[in-house]
Design an enzyme around this catalytic site. Sequence first.
Site, short mmCIF file in Angstrom:
data_model
loop_
_atom_site.label_atom_id
_atom_site.label_comp_id
_atom_site.label_asym_id
_atom_site.label_seq_id
_atom_site.Cartn_x
_atom_site.Cartn_y
_atom_site.Cartn_z
N GLU A 56 50.37 42.24 35.23
CA GLU A 56 49.01 42.29 35.76
C GLU A 56 48.33 40.93 35.76
O GLU A 56 47.35 40.72 36.47
CB GLU A 56 48.17 43.30 34.96
CG GLU A 56 46.84 43.64 35.61
CD GLU A 56 46.11 44.75 34.88
OE1 GLU A 56 44.90 44.91 35.13
OE2 GLU A 56 46.74 45.46 34.07
N SER A 57 48.84 40.00 35.02
CA SER A 57 48.28 38.64 35.00
C SER A 57 48.68 37.84 36.22
O SER A 57 48.22 36.70 36.38
CB SER A 57 48.73 37.91 33.73
OG SER A 57 50.15 37.96 33.60
#
Length: 258
Positions: A56-57
């Site tokens: 998700e980063s």
Amino acid sequence: MTAGTTSAVTSSELLSVVASRELAGRRAVFAGIGLPTLAASLAHLTVAPELEIVYESGVCGAHPSHLPETIADAVLITGAEAVIPMPTLFGSVLQGGHIDVGFLGAAQIDKWGNLNSSVIGDWHHPRTRLPGSGGANEVMANSAEVFVVMRRHDPRSFTEELDFCTSPGPDRALADGIRPLGAGVTRVITELGILAREGVGEELKLAALHPGVTAEDAIAGTGWDLRVADGLSVIDPPTDAELALLREDVDPERVYLR
């Protein structure tokens, strides 16, 4: 001790191994930190050598030297195929339909695969306040399918009605006039077995059990009238080879294994 192995197996090891097998043949997985990372990393070494792990980063195709402790851990950056901005990750990768499997966790799940990760109890006066959605709505709506790993299989977690719907599956979204890309939750891996469905219009059914667990155990642990799929199977226990990879290669520092 679990049958078929020579050493005791923890809950985390059992769930990680079984979840990893479900990734066979998949190409891209959106993995969260914890059990999803363990499962995806093990799958990359076993059943899915071409698997690309997306975080998700914004890290795509991560090749960390050791397990990350957060989605923003610097170890994910070195050797990664790409690091992209969040708008590109969600607007192009997810909404573009490039994720085969999204891994999500939740405090509660219902028979249609809707998830609650916001509150337990009344919204205004909750007994427990949870982390919330994060990117889970995008993952649910746009991944081709979603796997959920649940540490607890009891009627409080597998409930007829969610205390709050954080991440609606496609059935609920369609009822509200929203058409998601994906099939929603298709697999739920628990200490009792695997619940599964094909997609929209189907409820989760009991598809497989761990050795020594009965269908009655799973039904008693579920807060709705759990149906049993035709051809209910027994899951092969983790092998010594899988456990060795998990313990010695994937998570030798026991970051997530416990």
